[in-house]
Design a protein around this motif. Structure first.
Motif, PDB file in Angstrom:
ATOM      1  N   SER A  54      -4.051  17.498 -51.185  1.00 11.76           N
ATOM      2  CA  SER A  54      -3.366  17.213 -52.449  1.00 11.76           C
ATOM      3  C   SER A  54      -2.395  18.313 -52.861  1.00 11.76           C
ATOM      4  N   ARG A  72       0.777  17.693 -51.017  1.00  9.64           N
ATOM      5  CA  ARG A  72       1.447  16.517 -51.600  1.00  9.64           C
ATOM      6  C   ARG A  72       2.058  16.861 -52.960  1.00  9.64           C
ATOM      7  N   TRP A  73       1.384  17.700 -53.754  1.00  5.10           N
ATOM      8  CA  TRP A  73       1.919  18.138 -55.045  1.00  5.10           C
ATOM      9  C   TRP A  73       3.217  18.925 -54.829  1.00  5.10           C
ATOM     10  N   ASN A  87       2.625  12.721 -57.577  1.00  7.38           N
ATOM     11  CA  ASN A  87       1.975  12.790 -58.879  1.00  7.38           C
ATOM     12  C   ASN A  87       0.460  12.936 -58.678  1.00  7.38           C
ATOM     13  N   VAL A  88       0.036  14.127 -58.279  1.00  5.49           N
ATOM     14  CA  VAL A  88      -1.380  14.435 -58.071  1.00  5.49           C
ATOM     15  C   VAL A  88      -1.704  15.726 -58.815  1.00  5.49           C
ATOM     16  N   PRO A 114      -3.964  18.738 -58.007  1.00  2.00           N
ATOM     17  CA  PRO A 114      -4.879  19.397 -57.068  1.00  2.00           C
ATOM     18  C   PRO A 114      -5.920  20.248 -57.787  1.00  2.00           C
TER      19      PRO A 114
END
Length: 182
Positions: free
Chosen positions: A72, A75-76, A81-82, A84
């Motif tokens: 995450s 990906r952030w 839109n996560v 972590p």
């Protein structure tokens, strides 16, 4: 067990559940009731200091270019839109590298643990033969938390495949798609 649960859950309440006990010839004639104690808990999402986590990830990347950011946090960094709760790192399986990373983290005041039990650099290297990861956590005086899950792949093919898919984001090498470490 209590230490592991307290690290992951907030206890909400406890209840006593009372129910009829099936009749048994050996049972006490005084009561047909039985009871159980139940603890109710809620998973606790610990906040992660994203800015400090990024700084640590960048410093680690400079010191150890083999490190890949996955999960995450990667990906952030890519704009997903996560939120972590930690930084997932992947190293190739190399006991010298694992030991160096753990010693560097210890020098940065991180506590190294495996399933909640403290692990030294030497123990991390020995345990790497059967374990696939360890956790490094640090809480600063302002209460900001940085948590790193450091995984190492025993499969050189898997690490190589992921390394070729990595892209540079904010000074770190990231793999932003889902990663199955097996």
């Amino acid at each position: 067990m209590a230490k592991l649960m307290m690290a992951r859950f907030d206890f909400v309440e406890d209840r006593i559940i009372v129910y009829d006990k099936p009749h048994d010839d050996g049972a006490s004639p005084l009561s047909n009731r039985a009871h159980e104690y139940v603890l109710i808990a809620r998973h606790r999402a610990k906040p992660c200091d994203l800015e400090t986590s990024l700084t640590i990830a960048q410093e680690l990347q400079q010191e150890f270019p083999e490190i890949l950011l996955i999960g995450s946090f990667a990906r952030w960094l890519a704009g997903a839109n996560v939120a972590p709760s930690d930084v997932d790192l992947l190293l190739p399986y190399d006991t010298d590298l694992i030991g160096c990373v753990v010693r560097w983290l210890e020098s940065q005041q991180f506590q190294i643990a495996r399933w909640g039990a403290p692990v030294s650099a030497e123990m991390a290297v020995i345990a790497s033969e059967t374990a696939q990861y360890f956790r490094a956590e640090r809480l600063d005086s302002a209460g900001r938390r940085v948590s790193l899950d450091v995984s190492f792949s025993a499969s050189p093919e898997l690490y190589s495949s992921l390394a070729t898919r990595a892209r540079r984001l904010n000074g770190t090498r990231c793999v932003t798609d889902d990663v199955d470490l097996g």
